[in-house]
Scaffold this active site. Sequence first.
Site, PDB file in Angstrom:
ATOM      1  N   ASP A 257      38.943 -93.253 -28.424  1.00 41.37           N
ATOM      2  CA  ASP A 257      38.867 -92.021 -27.629  1.00 41.37           C
ATOM      3  C   ASP A 257      37.766 -91.110 -28.161  1.00 41.37           C
ATOM      4  OD1 ASP A 257      39.590 -90.142 -25.716  1.00 41.37           O
ATOM      5  OD2 ASP A 257      41.714 -90.164 -26.240  1.00 41.37           O
TER       6      ASP A 257
ATOM      7  N   ASP B 162      41.964 -89.202 -17.078  1.00 46.58           N
ATOM      8  CA  ASP B 162      43.274 -88.673 -17.491  1.00 46.58           C
ATOM      9  C   ASP B 162      44.080 -88.256 -16.266  1.00 46.58           C
ATOM     10  OD1 ASP B 162      42.970 -89.045 -20.181  1.00 46.58           O
ATOM     11  OD2 ASP B 162      42.406 -86.988 -20.639  1.00 46.58           O
TER      12      ASP B 162
HETATM   13  C1  GLA Z   1      42.896 -88.051 -24.400  1.00 45.18           C
HETATM   14  C2  GLA Z   1      43.161 -89.349 -23.673  1.00 45.18           C
HETATM   15  C3  GLA Z   1      44.639 -89.471 -23.399  1.00 45.18           C
HETATM   16  C4  GLA Z   1      45.390 -89.417 -24.706  1.00 45.18           C
HETATM   17  C5  GLA Z   1      45.067 -88.147 -25.458  1.00 45.18           C
HETATM   18  C6  GLA Z   1      45.678 -88.177 -26.860  1.00 45.18           C
HETATM   19  O1  GLA Z   1      43.135 -86.965 -23.577  1.00 45.18           O
HETATM   20  O2  GLA Z   1      42.407 -89.446 -22.507  1.00 45.18           O
HETATM   21  O3  GLA Z   1      44.923 -90.669 -22.710  1.00 45.18           O
HETATM   22  O4  GLA Z   1      45.054 -90.535 -25.488  1.00 45.18           O
HETATM   23  O5  GLA Z   1      43.668 -87.957 -25.589  1.00 45.18           O
HETATM   24  O6  GLA Z   1      45.418 -87.022 -27.594  1.00 45.18           O
END
Ligand code: GLA
Length: 709
Positions: free
Chosen positions: A448, A517
């Site tokens: 991420d 997201d």
């Molecule tokens: C980001 C990702 C989510 C999740 C959060 C965790 O927003 O896109 O899917 O993994 O971080 O903090």
Amino acid sequence: MPIHTLDNNYWVLETDHTAYALGVNTAGALVHAYWGERLPVPTDYPAAPDAIFHASFTGAGHMWPEEYVGLTGLKYVEPALSVSFADGVRDLVLQVVGGAVAGDTLVVTLRDAHYPLRVELHYRAHAAHDLIERWAVVHNDGAPITLERVFSAQWQVPIGRSYRLSYLSGRWIDEFQLHRQPLSPGVFVRESRRITTSHHASPWFALDDHAGETHGEVWFGALAWSGNWKLAAEVTDFGRTRVSLGLNDWDFAWRLGAGERFTTPACLGGYTQDGFGAASRRLHAFVRDNVLPHGRSPHKVLYNSWEATTFSVDVESQSKLAELAAEMGVELFVMDDGWFQGRNSDDAGLGDWWPDPKKFPDGLTPLIARVNALGMDFGLWLEPEMVNPNSDLYRAHPDWVIHFPTRARTESRNQLILNLARADVQNYLITTIDKLLSDHNITFIKWDMNRNVSEPGWPAAGDRQREIWVRYVEGLYRVWGTLRERHPNVVWQSCSGGGGRADLGILRLADQVWVSDNTDALSRLNIQHGYSQMLPADTMEAWVTDINAGRISLDFRFHVAMQGVLGVGGNLLHWSPAERAKAARFVAQYKEIRPIVQNGELYRLIEPSDSSPYVVTQYVNIARSEAVIFAFRRIGGGADAMLDGYHAIDPSQPAALKLQGLDPDARYKITGQGAARSGLAWMRAGLTVALGHQESKILRVRRVDDSGS
Ligand code: GLA
């Protein structure tokens, strides 16, 4: 032999169906001659064009379609290369030295008329994929120079036509929105200045003048780079259109010392006469065959615990979810954020990549063993490029972050960015993550990246700090690439708060992308539509979650997610036994159609638009023996439509579908559509599907033999 050389100064790159020709014109410039359908013989292609007109205000060089523009004389178009020589001269006179063909690659070398600067333009013909891959290498054999812009490619399209540019733009939770917009004289720019590819725009384009999904000429391209990039679509006042694509020159400067060279990222370009659908399918096949680390191997159905447990992870909470996931047929269980040292919310822990001793007193092994015993692989979330000021790593190395010493370090989500341009930072990450992967049976990592850059300083680099934009990404590629080499069986997902890093560069490392997201199924129809213009379904992770579960049925949510790499992200502890049983049936169905979705060809039968309540896609396997149709009705008629502001939608309106991609002579049966008919019949006469408000349906298409079975 896909590349022909004529008279030592004209080259034709042929692919199975297309050709790209360039040559030296009478004034000695390397110019573009042709990009279109492949012609019968090399001498069929037009001569390298000379200037058609010039006046005292505009030089000849402004007029012709130069392959790689260096600015000199009366030329005011977008340059591909801008340099500043050691003596302050900022004028580039590139002259053709010659071309050399080796296998499927042509290299044309240019040299400055005065300075020992060479530019190699590389053109690689990918015959079976009908794509040309281009990149440039700049060699400096003299005193140090500064590169101020160095693009990968400039793509010229036929003169005198009015083009439309298709591009992707958006923002967090709204990525990959497809736009089509007429170009007019001037320069239209899409770019990233965020140190990563960004949610806001994607390094992809398509040009057309009257194409549709199934017909018409389309010229398209994509850049393989995961940092700052720039696309400049230019129409000159003399009717020439070109698209320049490469590293962003914004805040960029690169010192190229004596004997050094600089290689740009690669840029792919393609031409088709068969519309936007064919353009995407060419990129999809190329990505599968030439880019993805694990090629066409199937991607597993995953469960991700983020939306269920957020930061509150421990063996017990994850095991409960894992048991329910396993019962549903999930193959890969991924524990998301919250598992590492000091991580109870987003204000601490990033950088300290070892299990939190309070949550996992015996480490991760007991949980991994539990997950494995349930028959699933285990995956983990990491955000390697980031650090919280509240972490052991930052306390030990506050100088490791991107910053200017005299400026505040702007935090976003309470975090700062490690400077991956630094070798010590790269080595720390390699050592720490390598240990994590060596000590545990982890087969999947979600990588991420949850913020973009600010104060882009690199104090230790002195007067070379502007190189950070490129060196950061090279550092990222080195860290990730080294870990890939050491752990070749691990599958990586590229995530950046959703789809902030989806491009052909990162897909050399990651096999799949967390697209957004935003997991609302209706929003996803648009997001996935845009994403699919550039990248294939087997890279497109799509989860069924609880977002808007009260409004959108489980069936609809599953059907949307089954168009990519299926995942489940809802809180299974809140799902009823009936819902879990239903989910298990969808997972089983997905496994049946997975080879068609993940490895087949995508045809968009009805695109998301205001002119239809339906969205319909069709995937056809390579053998054309099976297909699957996903049909969605986003809005019904009557009161439902009026509530959503659509007054004219007939509640009974069916979707009229003409299938694509079938063998016209073969016979196919389709779920609920009666007797078998020829592929041609399904493609020309078609069929109708009627759905109500926010209903969806999967139709299977199967080739049958002459007896109809
Ligand atoms: C980001 C990702 C989510 C999740 C959060 C965790 O927003 O896109 O899917 O993994 O971080 O903090």
